[in-house]
Enzyme design. Structure first.
Site, PDB file in Angstrom:
ATOM      1  N   LYS A 106       0.797  -1.226   0.000  1.00 45.67           N
ATOM      2  CA  LYS A 106       0.000   0.000   0.000  1.00 45.67           C
ATOM      3  C   LYS A 106       0.832   1.280   0.000  1.00 45.67           C
ATOM      4  O   LYS A 106       0.379   2.315  -0.482  1.00 45.67           O
ATOM      5  CB  LYS A 106      -0.970   0.000   1.187  1.00 45.67           C
ATOM      6  CG  LYS A 106      -2.005  -1.112   1.088  1.00 45.67           C
ATOM      7  CD  LYS A 106      -3.026  -1.041   2.190  1.00 45.67           C
ATOM      8  CE  LYS A 106      -4.056  -2.141   2.022  1.00 45.67           C
ATOM      9  NZ  LYS A 106      -5.163  -2.025   2.975  1.00 45.67           N
ATOM     10  N   ASP A 110     -10.164   2.100   1.891  1.00 47.68           N
ATOM     11  CA  ASP A 110     -10.124   1.581   3.264  1.00 47.68           C
ATOM     12  C   ASP A 110     -10.605   2.653   4.241  1.00 47.68           C
ATOM     13  O   ASP A 110     -11.360   2.381   5.167  1.00 47.68           O
ATOM     14  CB  ASP A 110      -8.696   1.176   3.659  1.00 47.68           C
ATOM     15  CG  ASP A 110      -8.222  -0.080   2.962  1.00 47.68           C
ATOM     16  OD1 ASP A 110      -9.067  -0.944   2.654  1.00 47.68           O
ATOM     17  OD2 ASP A 110      -7.004  -0.197   2.731  1.00 47.68           O
ATOM     18  N   GLY A 130      -0.801  -1.824  15.147  1.00 46.44           N
ATOM     19  CA  GLY A 130      -0.322  -1.866  13.777  1.00 46.44           C
ATOM     20  C   GLY A 130       0.148  -0.507  13.318  1.00 46.44           C
ATOM     21  O   GLY A 130      -0.236   0.522  13.880  1.00 46.44           O
ATOM     22  N   SER A 131       0.998  -0.467  12.273  1.00 43.91           N
ATOM     23  CA  SER A 131       1.495   0.823  11.790  1.00 43.91           C
ATOM     24  C   SER A 131       1.720   0.827  10.283  1.00 43.91           C
ATOM     25  O   SER A 131       2.416   1.699   9.769  1.00 43.91           O
ATOM     26  CB  SER A 131       2.802   1.192  12.501  1.00 43.91           C
ATOM     27  OG  SER A 131       3.812   0.221  12.262  1.00 43.91           O
ATOM     28  N   GLY A 132       1.127  -0.135   9.565  1.00 42.27           N
ATOM     29  CA  GLY A 132       1.288  -0.199   8.118  1.00 42.27           C
ATOM     30  C   GLY A 132       0.267   0.650   7.390  1.00 42.27           C
ATOM     31  O   GLY A 132      -0.365   1.547   7.956  1.00 42.27           O
ATOM     32  N   GLY A 133       0.070   0.353   6.100  1.00 46.20           N
ATOM     33  CA  GLY A 133      -0.825   1.139   5.274  1.00 46.20           C
ATOM     34  C   GLY A 133      -2.260   1.139   5.765  1.00 46.20           C
ATOM     35  O   GLY A 133      -2.927   2.177   5.780  1.00 46.20           O
ATOM     36  N   MET A 134      -2.754  -0.023   6.185  1.00 45.88           N
ATOM     37  CA  MET A 134      -4.129  -0.094   6.686  1.00 45.88           C
ATOM     38  C   MET A 134      -4.252   0.647   8.014  1.00 45.88           C
ATOM     39  O   MET A 134      -5.294   1.242   8.315  1.00 45.88           O
ATOM     40  CB  MET A 134      -4.552  -1.551   6.855  1.00 45.88           C
ATOM     41  CG  MET A 134      -6.010  -1.737   7.196  1.00 45.88           C
ATOM     42  SD  MET A 134      -7.069  -1.189   5.852  1.00 45.88           S
ATOM     43  CE  MET A 134      -8.672  -1.705   6.448  1.00 45.88           C
TER      44      MET A 134
END
Length: 273
Positions: free
Chosen positions: A69, A105, A128-132
């Site tokens: 992402k 999203d 969490g710390s990613g794209g989502m």
């Protein structure tokens, strides 16, 4: 389904661990609406080559899942405000070779926060710390939530995302609890190394009033199953998948299906999970 033919419009998805969710949802709607379209999921060996293929082959739409992402940003031509605001992409639309990136999203998470009447005064633990996680954090911020703590082992991405939205950050859960707990990691995802693991400990589930897992496969993740057993309000990744896929469908086709058509596509999607 319509027989494959030279005039068929192709849409695809790119993911490290593809599922049939999008494939079933989109193809069901194509058939219901009589569209000469088809949708196929891929696990790309080379992301840049895959996006070049989208452009070169005239593929109309491309869904983007973990872990791509952020990486696709450098490969598109334009960023819609939904993607540029959070530097994360989950949808690419190809208009005659010009690739525009979107993020559906964010809108899906925002709709679910509103539908479930989540109280902005609630404390939130977001793992969490990613794209989502970017889309999720932005949706909670924009819904008025201020008492949010991001939990991420990666200090650079975790602290950076937390500071962007003026949230707290911690490297591990420890004994932390909150009114709303949100999993935005692959923990509990089918086919992954931690597919049977709980993303939050039992104590955090018991202390929460709302448990939200963005993992869409399986629909009943270990976290969602534990939360249901504890009698907590749950928001599942399957709900996120339906809402974001619907907005992708509209971006690709320019058609908004009826509520009944969406429900039928969602049922078909879940039956294959």
């Amino acid at each position: 389904m319509t027989m494959l033919n030279k005039d068929m419009t192709l849409c695809i998805s790119l993911s490290a661990r593809p599922s049939n969710n999008g494939t079933r949802f989109h193809n069901h709607l194509y058939e219901a609406l009589g569209l000469n379209w088809i949708y196929k999921a891929f696990a790309p060996r080379d992301l840049a080559q895959a996006i070049a293929g989208v452009r070169g082959l005239g593929i109309r739409g491309c869904a983007v899942s973990m872990p791509y992402k952020d990486d696709v940003i450098a490969l598109v031509d334009r960023m819609d405000a939904t993607a540029s605001a959070i530097d994360s992409v989950n949808t690419i639309v190809n208009d005659d070779g010009v690739l525009t990136a979107y993020n559906t999203d964010y809108s899906a998470i925002a709709q679910l926060i509103e539908r479930n009447a989540l109280d902005p005064a609630s404390t939130v633990l977001l793992r969490g710390s990613g794209g989502m996680a970017k889309a999720t954090a932005a949706a909670f911020r924009d819904a008025g939530f201020r008492k949010v703590t991001l939990v991420a082992r990666n200090e650079a991405t975790g602290r950076g995302l937390a500071e962007l939205y003026d949230f707290g950050w911690r490297a591990s859960l420890g004994d932390a609890t909150a009114d709303v707990i949100v999993n935005v990691t692959p923990i509990g995802m089918a086919g992954g190394a931690e597919e049977h693991a709980l993303s939050f400990p039992a104590a955090a589930i018991e202390a929460a009033s709302v448990v939200f897992d963005v993992v869409a496969l399986p629909a009943e993740t270990p976290l969602i199953a534990a939360a249901r057993a504890a009698g907590r309000t749950v928001i599942s990744g399957a709900e996120v998948a339906t809402l974001q896929a619907l907005e992708q469908f509209v971006l690709y086709t320019g058609i908004r299906p009826s509520d009944d058509q969406v429900r039928a596509a969602e049922e078909f999607m879940r039956a294959g999970g």
